[in-house]
Design a protein around this motif. Structure first.
Motif, PDB file in Angstrom:
ATOM      1  N   TYR A  66      -3.285   4.161  -1.588  1.00  0.00           N
ATOM      2  CA  TYR A  66      -3.908   3.154  -2.480  1.00  0.00           C
ATOM      3  C   TYR A  66      -2.905   1.830  -2.537  1.00  0.00           C
ATOM      4  O   TYR A  66      -1.973   1.745  -2.179  1.00  0.00           O
ATOM      5  CB  TYR A  66      -3.813   3.888  -4.111  1.00  0.00           C
ATOM      6  CG  TYR A  66      -2.505   4.455  -4.431  1.00  0.00           C
ATOM      7  CD1 TYR A  66      -1.845   3.266  -5.281  1.00  0.00           C
ATOM      8  CD2 TYR A  66      -1.991   5.781  -4.416  1.00  0.00           C
ATOM      9  CE1 TYR A  66      -0.565   3.814  -5.771  1.00  0.00           C
ATOM     10  CE2 TYR A  66      -1.027   6.007  -4.719  1.00  0.00           C
ATOM     11  CZ  TYR A  66       0.054   5.220  -5.644  1.00  0.00           C
ATOM     12  OH  TYR A  66       1.047   5.420  -6.020  1.00  0.00           O
ATOM     13  N   GLN A  67      -3.694   0.801  -2.991  1.00  0.00           N
ATOM     14  CA  GLN A  67      -2.960  -0.413  -3.346  1.00  0.00           C
ATOM     15  C   GLN A  67      -2.037  -0.402  -4.405  1.00  0.00           C
ATOM     16  O   GLN A  67      -2.776  -0.160  -5.654  1.00  0.00           O
ATOM     17  CB  GLN A  67      -4.023  -1.453  -3.012  1.00  0.00           C
ATOM     18  CG  GLN A  67      -2.990  -2.674  -2.973  1.00  0.00           C
ATOM     19  CD  GLN A  67      -4.263  -4.005  -2.715  1.00  0.00           C
ATOM     20  OE1 GLN A  67      -5.503  -3.879  -2.848  1.00  0.00           O
ATOM     21  NE2 GLN A  67      -3.754  -5.180  -2.684  1.00  0.00           N
ATOM     22  N   LYS A  68      -0.741  -0.778  -4.359  1.00  0.00           N
ATOM     23  CA  LYS A  68       0.135  -1.011  -5.586  1.00  0.00           C
ATOM     24  C   LYS A  68      -0.044  -2.411  -5.846  1.00  0.00           C
ATOM     25  O   LYS A  68      -0.060  -3.464  -5.332  1.00  0.00           O
ATOM     26  CB  LYS A  68       1.299  -0.960  -4.968  1.00  0.00           C
ATOM     27  CG  LYS A  68       2.321  -0.844  -6.113  1.00  0.00           C
ATOM     28  CD  LYS A  68       3.862  -0.523  -5.524  1.00  0.00           C
ATOM     29  CE  LYS A  68       4.886  -0.651  -6.704  1.00  0.00           C
ATOM     30  NZ  LYS A  68       6.282  -0.450  -6.412  1.00  0.00           N
ATOM     31  N   THR A  69      -0.709  -2.444  -7.276  1.00  0.00           N
ATOM     32  CA  THR A  69      -0.565  -3.613  -7.996  1.00  0.00           C
ATOM     33  C   THR A  69      -0.043  -3.845  -9.264  1.00  0.00           C
ATOM     34  O   THR A  69       0.570  -2.830  -9.680  1.00  0.00           O
ATOM     35  CB  THR A  69      -2.159  -4.032  -8.459  1.00  0.00           C
ATOM     36  OG1 THR A  69      -2.532  -2.976  -9.361  1.00  0.00           O
ATOM     37  CG2 THR A  69      -3.203  -3.827  -7.087  1.00  0.00           C
ATOM     38  N   SER A  70       0.343  -5.111  -9.667  1.00  0.00           N
ATOM     39  CA  SER A  70       1.293  -5.020 -10.968  1.00  0.00           C
ATOM     40  C   SER A  70       0.473  -4.924 -12.044  1.00  0.00           C
ATOM     41  O   SER A  70       0.936  -4.509 -12.984  1.00  0.00           O
ATOM     42  CB  SER A  70       1.713  -6.734 -10.990  1.00  0.00           C
ATOM     43  OG  SER A  70       0.312  -7.426 -11.024  1.00  0.00           O
ATOM     44  N   SER A  71      -0.860  -4.689 -12.024  1.00  0.00           N
ATOM     45  CA  SER A  71      -1.566  -4.416 -13.356  1.00  0.00           C
ATOM     46  C   SER A  71      -1.575  -2.880 -13.512  1.00  0.00           C
ATOM     47  O   SER A  71      -1.858  -2.368 -14.539  1.00  0.00           O
ATOM     48  CB  SER A  71      -3.086  -4.764 -12.917  1.00  0.00           C
ATOM     49  OG  SER A  71      -3.712  -4.012 -11.753  1.00  0.00           O
ATOM     50  N   LEU A  72      -1.041  -2.222 -12.726  1.00  0.00           N
ATOM     51  CA  LEU A  72      -0.802  -0.520 -12.843  1.00  0.00           C
ATOM     52  C   LEU A  72       0.471  -0.333 -13.548  1.00  0.00           C
ATOM     53  O   LEU A  72       0.637   0.679 -14.271  1.00  0.00           O
ATOM     54  CB  LEU A  72      -0.603   0.174 -11.665  1.00  0.00           C
ATOM     55  CG  LEU A  72      -1.562   0.263 -10.757  1.00  0.00           C
ATOM     56  CD1 LEU A  72      -1.432   1.048  -9.228  1.00  0.00           C
ATOM     57  CD2 LEU A  72      -2.916   0.955 -11.446  1.00  0.00           C
ATOM     58  N   GLN A 126       5.817   3.171   1.444  1.00  0.00           N
ATOM     59  CA  GLN A 126       5.012   2.068   1.203  1.00  0.00           C
ATOM     60  C   GLN A 126       4.769   1.242   2.454  1.00  0.00           C
ATOM     61  O   GLN A 126       5.685   1.244   3.398  1.00  0.00           O
ATOM     62  CB  GLN A 126       5.487   1.293  -0.018  1.00  0.00           C
ATOM     63  CG  GLN A 126       5.637   1.965  -1.179  1.00  0.00           C
ATOM     64  CD  GLN A 126       6.094   1.032  -2.138  1.00  0.00           C
ATOM     65  OE1 GLN A 126       6.377  -0.172  -1.990  1.00  0.00           O
ATOM     66  NE2 GLN A 126       6.741   1.458  -3.287  1.00  0.00           N
ATOM     67  N   HIS A 136       0.670  -1.302  -0.161  1.00  0.00           N
ATOM     68  CA  HIS A 136       0.154   0.048   0.044  1.00  0.00           C
ATOM     69  C   HIS A 136       0.800   1.344   0.140  1.00  0.00           C
ATOM     70  O   HIS A 136       1.943   1.304   0.897  1.00  0.00           O
ATOM     71  CB  HIS A 136      -0.915  -0.056   1.132  1.00  0.00           C
ATOM     72  CG  HIS A 136      -1.904  -1.136   1.289  1.00  0.00           C
ATOM     73  ND1 HIS A 136      -1.582  -2.418   1.778  1.00  0.00           N
ATOM     74  CD2 HIS A 136      -3.166  -1.450   0.589  1.00  0.00           C
ATOM     75  CE1 HIS A 136      -2.521  -3.108   1.761  1.00  0.00           C
ATOM     76  NE2 HIS A 136      -3.523  -2.612   0.981  1.00  0.00           N
ATOM     77  N   LYS A 180       3.321  -2.690   4.230  1.00  0.00           N
ATOM     78  CA  LYS A 180       2.835  -3.873   3.660  1.00  0.00           C
ATOM     79  C   LYS A 180       1.216  -4.266   4.146  1.00  0.00           C
ATOM     80  O   LYS A 180       0.711  -4.818   3.153  1.00  0.00           O
ATOM     81  CB  LYS A 180       3.911  -4.997   4.381  1.00  0.00           C
ATOM     82  CG  LYS A 180       5.288  -4.939   3.633  1.00  0.00           C
ATOM     83  CD  LYS A 180       6.201  -5.833   4.598  1.00  0.00           C
ATOM     84  CE  LYS A 180       7.467  -5.561   4.204  1.00  0.00           C
ATOM     85  NZ  LYS A 180       8.467  -6.310   4.721  1.00  0.00           N
ATOM     86  N   ARG A 237      -0.156   5.595 -11.947  1.00  0.00           N
ATOM     87  CA  ARG A 237      -0.562   5.852 -10.368  1.00  0.00           C
ATOM     88  C   ARG A 237      -1.957   6.539 -10.463  1.00  0.00           C
ATOM     89  O   ARG A 237      -1.956   7.603 -11.260  1.00  0.00           O
ATOM     90  CB  ARG A 237       0.340   6.549  -9.437  1.00  0.00           C
ATOM     91  CG  ARG A 237       1.712   5.711  -9.457  1.00  0.00           C
ATOM     92  CD  ARG A 237       2.853   6.455  -8.552  1.00  0.00           C
ATOM     93  NE  ARG A 237       2.506   7.876  -8.615  1.00  0.00           N
ATOM     94  CZ  ARG A 237       3.574   8.881  -9.026  1.00  0.00           C
ATOM     95  NH1 ARG A 237       4.718   8.051  -9.102  1.00  0.00           N
ATOM     96  NH2 ARG A 237       3.516   9.919  -9.130  1.00  0.00           N
TER      97      ARG A 237
END
Length: 85
Positions: A69-75, A18, A2, A20, A80
């Motif tokens: 916000y949640q960091k995702t690999s899809s970004l 960030q 996050h 966890k 961002r």
């Protein structure tokens, strides 16, 4: 992971750290918001759980926005939400 991102006055680039766990990220978000509301002139020091040696010190009076916000690999790593240019 996050991300807590800060937008600063007179700066086009946001600062981010960030966490966890979502609970830890929300606690830091609330801490930053409370510091802004109180108008603290005391330095706010933030550390990052992803990059261990990363530290940020900022005056709460210079913060104009904060987001979480949640960091995702899809970004894709580059795009961002929120304060992006």
């Amino acid at each position: 992971m996050h991300v807590i991102e800060l937008a600063l006055k007179m700066s086009p680039f946001p600062l981010s750290v960030q966490r966890k766990k979502l609970e830890d990220a929300e606690a830091l978000y609330k801490k930053v918001c409370e510091s802004i509301e109180r108008g603290d002139n005391k330095l706010l020091e933030l550390t990052c759980e992803q990059v261990i040696c990363k530290k940020i010190a900022v005056l709460p009076s210079e913060i104009i926005g904060v987001q979480i916000y949640q960091k995702t690999s899809s970004l894709g790593g580059n795009k961002r939400p929120g304060f992006s240019l």
